[in-house]
Design a protein around this motif. Structure first.
Motif, PDB file in Angstrom:
ATOM      1  N   LEU A  49       0.829  -1.206   0.000  1.00 39.23           N
ATOM      2  CA  LEU A  49       0.000   0.000   0.000  1.00 39.23           C
ATOM      3  C   LEU A  49       0.864   1.258   0.000  1.00 39.23           C
ATOM      4  CD1 LEU A  49      -2.846  -0.978   2.502  1.00 39.23           C
ATOM      5  CD2 LEU A  49      -3.138  -0.394   0.092  1.00 39.23           C
ATOM      6  N   GLU A  50       1.913   1.247   0.782  1.00 38.44           N
ATOM      7  CA  GLU A  50       2.772   2.416   0.910  1.00 38.44           C
ATOM      8  C   GLU A  50       3.473   2.778  -0.384  1.00 38.44           C
ATOM      9  OE1 GLU A  50       3.881   2.255   5.694  1.00 38.44           O
ATOM     10  OE2 GLU A  50       5.293   1.424   4.226  1.00 38.44           O
ATOM     11  N   GLN A  51       3.776   1.775  -1.217  1.00 39.65           N
ATOM     12  CA  GLN A  51       4.453   2.091  -2.474  1.00 39.65           C
ATOM     13  C   GLN A  51       3.483   2.151  -3.658  1.00 39.65           C
ATOM     14  OE1 GLN A  51       7.398  -1.077  -2.807  1.00 39.65           O
ATOM     15  NE2 GLN A  51       6.120  -2.171  -4.273  1.00 39.65           N
ATOM     16  N   GLY A  52       2.171   2.103  -3.373  1.00 40.39           N
ATOM     17  CA  GLY A  52       1.165   2.262  -4.428  1.00 40.39           C
ATOM     18  C   GLY A  52       1.119   1.114  -5.409  1.00 40.39           C
ATOM     19  N   THR A  53       1.328  -0.088  -4.922  1.00 35.91           N
ATOM     20  CA  THR A  53       1.365  -1.266  -5.791  1.00 35.91           C
ATOM     21  C   THR A  53      -0.011  -1.647  -6.328  1.00 35.91           C
ATOM     22  OG1 THR A  53       3.384  -2.213  -4.868  1.00 35.91           O
ATOM     23  CG2 THR A  53       1.794  -3.755  -5.790  1.00 35.91           C
ATOM     24  N   TYR A  54      -1.018  -1.617  -5.462  1.00 35.38           N
ATOM     25  CA  TYR A  54      -2.353  -2.012  -5.897  1.00 35.38           C
ATOM     26  C   TYR A  54      -2.976  -0.917  -6.759  1.00 35.38           C
ATOM     27  CZ  TYR A  54      -1.757  -5.258  -1.968  1.00 35.38           C
ATOM     28  OH  TYR A  54      -1.274  -6.220  -1.107  1.00 35.38           O
ATOM     29  N   ALA A  55      -3.466  -1.303  -7.946  1.00 39.07           N
ATOM     30  CA  ALA A  55      -4.110  -0.335  -8.829  1.00 39.07           C
ATOM     31  C   ALA A  55      -5.404   0.158  -8.177  1.00 39.07           C
ATOM     32  CB  ALA A  55      -4.410  -0.972 -10.178  1.00 39.07           C
ATOM     33  N   SER A  56      -5.703   1.449  -8.334  1.00 41.97           N
ATOM     34  CA  SER A  56      -6.912   2.016  -7.730  1.00 41.97           C
ATOM     35  C   SER A  56      -8.137   1.823  -8.615  1.00 41.97           C
ATOM     36  CB  SER A  56      -6.708   3.503  -7.426  1.00 41.97           C
ATOM     37  OG  SER A  56      -6.341   4.199  -8.609  1.00 41.97           O
ATOM     38  N   THR A  57      -7.920   1.587  -9.903  1.00 38.97           N
ATOM     39  CA  THR A  57      -9.010   1.241 -10.825  1.00 38.97           C
ATOM     40  C   THR A  57      -8.501   0.149 -11.763  1.00 38.97           C
ATOM     41  OG1 THR A  57      -8.534   2.658 -12.750  1.00 38.97           O
ATOM     42  CG2 THR A  57      -9.595   3.712 -10.849  1.00 38.97           C
ATOM     43  N   PRO A  58      -9.408  -0.542 -12.453  1.00 34.09           N
ATOM     44  CA  PRO A  58      -8.963  -1.616 -13.347  1.00 34.09           C
ATOM     45  C   PRO A  58      -8.381  -1.123 -14.674  1.00 34.09           C
ATOM     46  CG  PRO A  58     -11.279  -1.887 -12.660  1.00 34.09           C
ATOM     47  CD  PRO A  58     -10.878  -0.503 -12.347  1.00 34.09           C
ATOM     48  N   ALA A  59      -8.475   0.158 -14.966  1.00 34.35           N
ATOM     49  CA  ALA A  59      -8.045   0.677 -16.267  1.00 34.35           C
ATOM     50  C   ALA A  59      -6.525   0.696 -16.408  1.00 34.35           C
ATOM     51  CB  ALA A  59      -8.601   2.075 -16.495  1.00 34.35           C
ATOM     52  N   LEU A  60      -6.031   0.322 -17.589  1.00 32.05           N
ATOM     53  CA  LEU A  60      -4.612   0.423 -17.912  1.00 32.05           C
ATOM     54  C   LEU A  60      -4.346   1.803 -18.499  1.00 32.05           C
ATOM     55  CD1 LEU A  60      -5.374  -2.756 -18.144  1.00 32.05           C
ATOM     56  CD2 LEU A  60      -3.197  -2.931 -19.339  1.00 32.05           C
ATOM     57  N   HIS A  61      -3.163   2.348 -18.219  1.00 28.50           N
ATOM     58  CA  HIS A  61      -2.844   3.706 -18.660  1.00 28.50           C
ATOM     59  C   HIS A  61      -1.718   3.715 -19.700  1.00 28.50           C
ATOM     60  CE1 HIS A  61      -5.495   5.122 -15.504  1.00 28.50           C
ATOM     61  NE2 HIS A  61      -4.827   4.367 -14.630  1.00 28.50           N
ATOM     62  N   GLU A  62      -1.819   4.628 -20.629  1.00 27.43           N
ATOM     63  CA  GLU A  62      -0.884   4.717 -21.755  1.00 27.43           C
ATOM     64  C   GLU A  62       0.554   4.906 -21.298  1.00 27.43           C
ATOM     65  OE1 GLU A  62      -0.486   4.265 -25.744  1.00 27.43           O
ATOM     66  OE2 GLU A  62      -2.483   4.891 -25.082  1.00 27.43           O
ATOM     67  N   GLU A  63       0.767   5.789 -20.321  1.00 23.86           N
ATOM     68  CA  GLU A  63       2.136   6.056 -19.859  1.00 23.86           C
ATOM     69  C   GLU A  63       2.769   4.811 -19.247  1.00 23.86           C
ATOM     70  OE1 GLU A  63       4.545   9.111 -16.852  1.00 23.86           O
ATOM     71  OE2 GLU A  63       2.400   9.396 -17.220  1.00 23.86           O
ATOM     72  N   ALA A  64       1.991   4.093 -18.447  1.00 21.81           N
ATOM     73  CA  ALA A  64       2.495   2.859 -17.835  1.00 21.81           C
ATOM     74  C   ALA A  64       2.741   1.791 -18.904  1.00 21.81           C
ATOM     75  CB  ALA A  64       1.512   2.346 -16.791  1.00 21.81           C
ATOM     76  N   TRP A  65       1.862   1.751 -19.917  1.00 25.42           N
ATOM     77  CA  TRP A  65       2.035   0.793 -21.015  1.00 25.42           C
ATOM     78  C   TRP A  65       3.340   1.056 -21.761  1.00 25.42           C
ATOM     79  CZ3 TRP A  65      -0.213  -3.650 -22.306  1.00 25.42           C
ATOM     80  CH2 TRP A  65       0.047  -4.186 -23.581  1.00 25.42           C
ATOM     81  N   ASN A  66       3.620   2.317 -22.021  1.00 24.50           N
ATOM     82  CA  ASN A  66       4.861   2.671 -22.714  1.00 24.50           C
ATOM     83  C   ASN A  66       6.087   2.324 -21.872  1.00 24.50           C
ATOM     84  OD1 ASN A  66       3.646   3.639 -25.082  1.00 24.50           O
ATOM     85  ND2 ASN A  66       3.324   5.666 -24.208  1.00 24.50           N
ATOM     86  N   ASN A  67       5.944   2.451 -20.553  1.00 27.39           N
ATOM     87  CA  ASN A  67       7.043   2.064 -19.658  1.00 27.39           C
ATOM     88  C   ASN A  67       7.275   0.563 -19.740  1.00 27.39           C
ATOM     89  OD1 ASN A  67       9.072   2.518 -17.699  1.00 27.39           O
ATOM     90  ND2 ASN A  67       7.665   2.016 -16.036  1.00 27.39           N
ATOM     91  N   LEU A  68       6.173  -0.206 -19.837  1.00 24.00           N
ATOM     92  CA  LEU A  68       6.285  -1.655 -20.002  1.00 24.00           C
ATOM     93  C   LEU A  68       7.044  -1.995 -21.282  1.00 24.00           C
ATOM     94  CD1 LEU A  68       5.517  -4.654 -19.492  1.00 24.00           C
ATOM     95  CD2 LEU A  68       3.359  -4.194 -20.664  1.00 24.00           C
TER      96      LEU A  68
END
Length: 334
Positions: free
Chosen positions: A281-300
């Motif tokens: 929780l402290e490092q924000g691991t759990y997604a707050s919504t089920p939606a995938l985001h473009e910026e995170a996808w590009n990082n992947l």
């Protein structure tokens, strides 16, 4: 005779329509999930089961652990499971192979790497340069833990294949045991194993790959396009339940979440479960919504490219459908 034939015809029609109704209901109500591993990392999934969120949506969900990304994807493609909880990179691998029935990501569960760097010896203040020349017990080639790990090491000026002795020939399920038996000076571990090793004095958490590698669609619920086309209503209900669980975890204490998921970790002490949930929780691991985001996808894609596992950059729209996630969020806000 006519009356008898008419009655027989009606009986046959009833049986036929009942059979159709049973097939229609069963196709949407029963969903088999295959999770890549059992981990506190997936706490919202267990909350959705324990709090009855799937049942509220009219779903009968069956959970099984299919250890390893390759085994999980094989189970999905073969029809042994309906939905896979696994790294988004696996859907890209299937797409790169030119699959006629691509695998589509529809609900993100975690948005960072869930592994921690565990050192065998406690050496005071940690510096990544300490890994130079060390024996590093890594993960499977091409899997998200290994790729995110290599991405982080490179960011700190370490070539994982030249500056340290990288061991990658151990099965995912046996990595923790191998480290405990003396293999390697450093290892990547998920929770609760990292906290368990700290308590037992077998290792010390010195860094978080989740913090270091940034936001990623790390673990996602996905299914085949053909299944999604046939069972849109069931996929929507499934996503609704996951979003309810994400909101629940985000609004409750680590202690409450740990107590809820405890049935899935019967051999793990409550304080370990609590500290593991707290750490995520402290490092924000759990997604707050089920939606995938473009910026995170590009990082992947950057992480995969750095690992040499990407044939070409894959547009998010090719293997991601956010419609279900967006509908779940919208319905919840009404």
């Amino acid at each position: 005779m006519i009356k008898r034939n008419a009655m027989l015809l009606i009986a046959l029609l009833v049986l036929f329509t009942s059979g159709l109704a049973g097939c229609a209901g069963g196709s949407g109500a029963k969903i088999r999930i295959g999770e890549v591993t059992r981990s506190v990392f997936y706490a919202p999934e267990y909350v959705a089961l324990e709090k009855g969120f799937f049942k509220e949506e009219g779903l009968d969900v069956e959970l099984q652990t299919t250890a390893g990304g390759d085994k999980t994807m094989t189970a999905l493609l073969s029809g042994a499971i309906d939905v896979a909880l696994v790294g988004a990179e696996t859907s890209i691998y299937v797409y790169q192979q030119g699959a006629e029935d691509p695998v589509i990501n529809f609900a993100q569960l975690t948005q960072t790497d869930g592994t921690f760097l565990v050192a065998r010896e406690e050496t005071g203040e940690f510096d990544w340069s300490k890994l130079n020349g060390s024996v590093f017990l890594g993960q499977r080639k091409g899997g998200m833990p290994q790729m995110a790990g290599e991405f982080t090491l490179k960011k700190h000026g370490i070539d994982p294949h030249a500056d340290l002795e990288l061991i990658q020939n151990i099965e995912f399920a046996n990595i923790a045991a191998a480290f405990a038996s003396g293999t390697g000076q450093y290892v990547q571990l998920f929770e609760p194993q990292a906290s368990i090793f700290e308590r037992e004095g077998k290792g010390h958490v010195v860094a978080s790959f989740g913090t270091e590698s940034g936001q990623l669609p790390y673990t996602v619920f996905m299914t085949k396009q053909s299944y999604m086309n046939k069972h849109k209503d069931a996929v929507q209900k499934f996503t609704n339940a996951i979003y309810k669980a994400q909101m629940w975890v985000g609004s409750h204490t680590p202690e409450e979440t740990a107590k809820t998921i405890a049935p899935y970790f019967k051999d793990t002490d409550m304080d370990i479960l609590t500290s593991s949930v707290k750490r995520y929780l402290e490092q924000g691991t759990y997604a707050s919504t089920p939606a995938l985001h473009e910026e995170a996808w590009n990082n992947l894609l950057d992480v995969m490219d750095s690992a040499g596992e990407l044939k070409g950059r894959v547009e998010m729209a090719k293997v991601v459908n956010n419609d279900f996630a967006e509908s779940a969020v919208k319905a919840s806000s009404k």
